[in-house]
Design a protein around this motif. Structure first.
Motif, mmCIF file in Angstrom:
data_model
loop_
_atom_site.group_PDB
_atom_site.id
_atom_site.type_symbol
_atom_site.label_atom_id
_atom_site.label_comp_id
_atom_site.label_asym_id
_atom_site.label_seq_id
_atom_site.Cartn_x
_atom_site.Cartn_y
_atom_site.Cartn_z
ATOM 1 N N ARG A 36 0.840 -1.202 0.000
ATOM 2 C CA ARG A 36 0.000 0.000 0.000
ATOM 3 C C ARG A 36 0.872 1.250 0.000
ATOM 4 N N GLN A 37 0.275 2.309 -0.488
ATOM 5 C CA GLN A 37 0.975 3.592 -0.524
ATOM 6 C C GLN A 37 0.009 4.696 -0.141
ATOM 7 N N ALA A 38 0.329 5.347 0.951
ATOM 8 C CA ALA A 38 -0.472 6.473 1.418
ATOM 9 C C ALA A 38 0.076 7.757 0.802
ATOM 10 N N PRO A 39 -0.742 8.797 0.721
ATOM 11 C CA PRO A 39 -0.287 10.063 0.137
ATOM 12 C C PRO A 39 0.961 10.594 0.839
ATOM 13 N N GLU A 42 6.097 6.447 1.149
ATOM 14 C CA GLU A 42 6.603 5.406 0.267
ATOM 15 C C GLU A 42 5.679 4.179 0.330
ATOM 16 N N ARG A 43 5.761 3.398 -0.713
ATOM 17 C CA ARG A 43 5.023 2.139 -0.729
ATOM 18 C C ARG A 43 5.535 1.233 0.380
ATOM 19 N N GLU A 44 4.618 0.542 1.042
ATOM 20 C CA GLU A 44 5.016 -0.347 2.123
ATOM 21 C C GLU A 44 4.356 -1.710 1.975
ATOM 22 N N PHE A 45 5.056 -2.693 2.472
ATOM 23 C CA PHE A 45 4.556 -4.062 2.462
ATOM 24 C C PHE A 45 3.406 -4.214 3.441
ATOM 25 N N VAL A 46 2.392 -4.980 3.049
ATOM 26 C CA VAL A 46 1.261 -5.256 3.924
ATOM 27 C C VAL A 46 1.240 -6.740 4.311
ATOM 28 N N THR A 47 1.176 -7.602 3.316
ATOM 29 C CA THR A 47 1.092 -9.026 3.578
ATOM 30 C C THR A 47 1.429 -9.801 2.313
ATOM 31 N N ALA A 48 1.773 -11.079 2.488
ATOM 32 C CA ALA A 48 2.056 -11.938 1.340
ATOM 33 C C ALA A 48 1.701 -13.373 1.675
ATOM 34 N N TYR A 92 -4.049 0.423 -2.406
ATOM 35 C CA TYR A 92 -3.562 -0.933 -2.184
ATOM 36 C C TYR A 92 -3.265 -1.595 -3.523
ATOM 37 N N TYR A 93 -2.085 -2.204 -3.595
ATOM 38 C CA TYR A 93 -1.633 -2.852 -4.813
ATOM 39 C C TYR A 93 -1.401 -4.342 -4.551
ATOM 40 N N CYS A 94 -1.863 -5.166 -5.473
ATOM 41 C CA CYS A 94 -1.496 -6.573 -5.402
ATOM 42 C C CYS A 94 -0.308 -6.813 -6.336
ATOM 43 N N ALA A 95 0.454 -7.833 -6.009
ATOM 44 C CA ALA A 95 1.662 -8.122 -6.776
ATOM 45 C C ALA A 95 1.874 -9.621 -6.842
ATOM 46 N N ALA A 96 2.517 -10.058 -7.901
ATOM 47 C CA ALA A 96 2.801 -11.482 -8.102
ATOM 48 C C ALA A 96 4.270 -11.655 -8.471
ATOM 49 N N GLY A 97 4.869 -12.699 -7.953
ATOM 50 C CA GLY A 97 6.271 -12.919 -8.268
ATOM 51 C C GLY A 97 6.723 -14.330 -8.004
ATOM 52 N N PHE A 98 7.873 -14.633 -8.542
ATOM 53 C CA PHE A 98 8.523 -15.914 -8.288
ATOM 54 C C PHE A 98 9.560 -15.683 -7.199
ATOM 55 N N THR A 99 9.270 -16.119 -5.999
ATOM 56 C CA THR A 99 10.171 -15.915 -4.869
ATOM 57 C C THR A 99 10.864 -17.231 -4.535
ATOM 58 N N PRO A 100 11.986 -17.154 -3.843
ATOM 59 C CA PRO A 100 12.695 -18.389 -3.477
ATOM 60 C C PRO A 100 11.800 -19.362 -2.736
ATOM 61 N N TYR A 101 11.719 -20.576 -3.257
ATOM 62 C CA TYR A 101 10.901 -21.648 -2.680
ATOM 63 C C TYR A 101 9.413 -21.302 -2.644
ATOM 64 N N THR A 106 8.725 -9.768 1.679
ATOM 65 C CA THR A 106 8.314 -8.419 2.026
ATOM 66 C C THR A 106 8.884 -7.381 1.068
ATOM 67 N N LYS A 107 9.736 -7.804 0.178
ATOM 68 C CA LYS A 107 10.449 -6.882 -0.703
ATOM 69 C C LYS A 107 9.704 -6.669 -2.012
ATOM 70 N N GLY A 108 9.447 -5.413 -2.334
ATOM 71 C CA GLY A 108 8.745 -5.125 -3.579
ATOM 72 C C GLY A 108 9.493 -5.634 -4.798
ATOM 73 N N GLY A 109 10.799 -5.631 -4.727
ATOM 74 C CA GLY A 109 11.607 -6.083 -5.848
ATOM 75 C C GLY A 109 11.472 -7.560 -6.168
ATOM 76 N N ALA A 110 10.890 -8.308 -5.251
ATOM 77 C CA ALA A 110 10.712 -9.742 -5.469
ATOM 78 C C ALA A 110 9.510 -10.037 -6.356
ATOM 79 N N TYR A 111 8.716 -9.031 -6.623
ATOM 80 C CA TYR A 111 7.484 -9.222 -7.390
ATOM 81 C C TYR A 111 7.644 -8.656 -8.789
ATOM 82 N N ASP A 112 7.169 -9.431 -9.744
ATOM 83 C CA ASP A 112 7.352 -9.085 -11.156
ATOM 84 C C ASP A 112 6.162 -8.368 -11.761
ATOM 85 N N TYR A 113 4.999 -8.620 -11.229
ATOM 86 C CA TYR A 113 3.774 -8.072 -11.802
ATOM 87 C C TYR A 113 2.994 -7.331 -10.727
#
Length: 124
Positions: A36-39, A42-48, A92-101, A106-113
């Motif tokens: 999520r990102q409030a006005p 910075e964007r912050e992790f919520v859950t995965a 609120y943004y959803c994201a999808a990625g290929f993470t280890p295992y 919690t890292k935005g960089g781990a998500y591709d979409y």
């Protein structure tokens, strides 16, 4: 492609359920996350949630109030938000990625979409 929905205006203490639909045949191979990102912030992790759904991780501010889940048959991830507070107001943004295992990250960089975002506004 990710399509988030379910945002809106709610009073403090209320609930909302966000959904994020994944287009494609590889949903079950992806770890899914919500950020999520409030006005002015910075964007912050919520859950995965892991690709199997068996493992979840929550940011401290939302623990005990938010629940992430996924339905691999419907290619959809959900975020149930209860006991909402004004400080939960954000896009609120959803994201999808290929993470280890396939475990939550919690890292935005781990998500591709990333989805387009859905606005959640909590009034006091």
């Amino acid at each position: 492609q990710l399509q988030a929905s379910g945002g809106g205006l709610v009073q403090a203490g209320g609930s909302l359920r966000l959904s994020c639909a994944f287009s494609g045949r590889t949903f079950s191979s992806h770890t899914m996350g919500w950020f999520r990102q409030a006005p002015g912030k910075e964007r912050e992790f919520v859950t995965a949630i892991s690709r199997s759904g068996g493992s979840t991780y929550y940011a401290d501010p939302v623990k005990g109030r938010f629940t992430i889940s996924r339905d691999n048959a419907k290619n959809t991830v959900y975020l149930q938000m209860n006991s909402l507070k004004p400080e939960d107001t954000a896009v609120y943004y959803c994201a999808a990625g290929f993470t280890p295992y396939g475990l939550p990250s919690t890292k935005g960089g781990a998500y591709d979409y990333w989805g387009q975002g859905t606005q959640v506004t909590v009034s006091s």
